[in-house]
Design a protein around this motif. Structure first.
Motif, mmCIF file in Angstrom:
data_model
loop_
_atom_site.group_PDB
_atom_site.id
_atom_site.type_symbol
_atom_site.label_atom_id
_atom_site.label_comp_id
_atom_site.label_asym_id
_atom_site.label_seq_id
_atom_site.Cartn_x
_atom_site.Cartn_y
_atom_site.Cartn_z
ATOM 1 N N LEU A 6 29.805 46.394 46.587
ATOM 2 C CA LEU A 6 30.714 45.334 47.002
ATOM 3 C C LEU A 6 30.232 44.700 48.294
ATOM 4 N N GLY A 7 30.357 43.377 48.392
ATOM 5 C CA GLY A 7 29.943 42.682 49.604
ATOM 6 C C GLY A 7 30.928 42.875 50.731
ATOM 7 N N SER A 8 30.499 42.589 51.948
ATOM 8 C CA SER A 8 31.357 42.718 53.113
ATOM 9 C C SER A 8 31.058 41.602 54.086
ATOM 10 N N LEU A 9 32.082 41.051 54.697
ATOM 11 C CA LEU A 9 31.935 39.981 55.674
ATOM 12 C C LEU A 9 31.947 40.582 57.070
ATOM 13 N N GLN A 170 38.486 48.810 44.074
ATOM 14 C CA GLN A 170 38.145 47.446 43.703
ATOM 15 C C GLN A 170 38.381 46.537 44.910
ATOM 16 N N LYS A 171 37.903 45.313 44.812
ATOM 17 C CA LYS A 171 38.130 44.338 45.879
ATOM 18 C C LYS A 171 39.629 44.175 46.101
ATOM 19 N N GLY A 172 40.043 44.248 47.346
ATOM 20 C CA GLY A 172 41.462 44.229 47.698
ATOM 21 C C GLY A 172 41.936 45.573 48.216
ATOM 22 N N THR A 196 32.097 50.066 48.514
ATOM 23 C CA THR A 196 31.519 50.939 47.500
ATOM 24 C C THR A 196 30.012 50.768 47.508
ATOM 25 N N TRP A 197 29.311 51.869 47.699
ATOM 26 C CA TRP A 197 27.853 51.858 47.762
ATOM 27 C C TRP A 197 27.314 52.495 46.492
ATOM 28 N N ALA A 202 33.254 54.504 49.742
ATOM 29 C CA ALA A 202 32.974 55.003 51.096
ATOM 30 C C ALA A 202 34.076 54.598 52.057
ATOM 31 N N ALA A 203 34.273 55.433 53.074
ATOM 32 C CA ALA A 203 35.285 55.175 54.097
ATOM 33 C C ALA A 203 34.725 55.523 55.459
#
Length: 228
Positions: A6-9, A170-172, A196-197, A202-203
């Motif tokens: 998942l992408g991250s800003l 999931q996203k959100g 998610t990698w 992951a946290a």
């Protein structure tokens, strides 16, 4: 290295002085409750609230959710403003397991909202200052998209950890609480969901978030007041 799914800003943090002026929106609604595991919105971004400190009236979520501005519930009702945030989540496709990841934001809650520490499933989310992450220990995550899913800690990295054996996201779900099940039906806070990698959710650990918060602001996370 672990591939990222998942992408991250990556955003910068800035405090805002809009809290008092905007709190009238919460007052008009009346009875608006803020609690861990609820859906929050920052502009067009949907995330999950991770933790609520009922003493300081500060809430926590992921810094990559936006990192500034006003925060509302899913219906657009004002709950607070972002006070501080940090996010250095890598923007590529992989992350080194020795890489330090910081991803948090604090939300100064409006004076007219009520505060609860209870998750949607009924568990009281508490903090245990001596709780430690251990590979293989049972772990759960709550996100507004996937709900509560549980599994195990897969690996403990440099201030963050990965999960497997049933934990999904999931996203959100970003910013949602990650916890172990404690005594008396409680949930013990262990981290804020990051991303998610590959196939591994992951946290960022709650302990690492506390250390980063102290470095950024000098403030401390809630501890003994919510210890089981």
């Amino acid at each position: 290295m672990v591939p990222r799914f998942l992408g991250s800003l990556v955003v910068a943090a800035a405090a805002t002085a809009a809290l008092t002026a905007l709190s009238s929106a919460a007052a008009a609604d009346g009875g608006l409750q803020v609690h861990p595991g609820m859906e929050i919105r920052q502009g067009s971004t949907v995330c999950t609230l991770g933790f609520v400190d009922p003493v300081a009236r500060i809430a926590y979520s992921a810094g990559h959710c936006r990192g500034n501005g006003t925060v509302t519930d899913r219906d657009g009702r004002f709950i607070g403003v972002v006070a501080t945030a940090r996010d250095n989540t890598p923007d590529g496709t992989v992350v080194r397991t020795d890489q330090v990841i910081s991803d948090y934001e604090t939300i100064a809650l409006a004076p007219d909202v009520t505060v609860s520490t209870v998750l949607p499933g009924g568990r009281n989310l508490v903090v245990d200052p001596i709780a430690q992450l251990v590979v293989g220990q049972p772990i759960c995550h709550f996100g507004v998209v996937t709900g509560e899913t549980c599994g195990a800690v897969e690996r403990v990295n440099n201030g963050w950890f990965t999960m497997n054996n049933g934990v999904v996201s999931q996203k959100g779900d970003s910013g949602g609480p990650v916890y172990t099940l404690g005594p008396g039906g409680t949930a013990v806070m262990m981290g804020l969901f990051n991303s998610t990698w590959g196939q591994l959710p992951a946290a960022v650990s709650w302990q690492a978030t506390g250390q980063q918060l102290r470095a950024d602001t000098g403030a401390t996370l809630l501890n003994a007041a919510a210890t089981p």
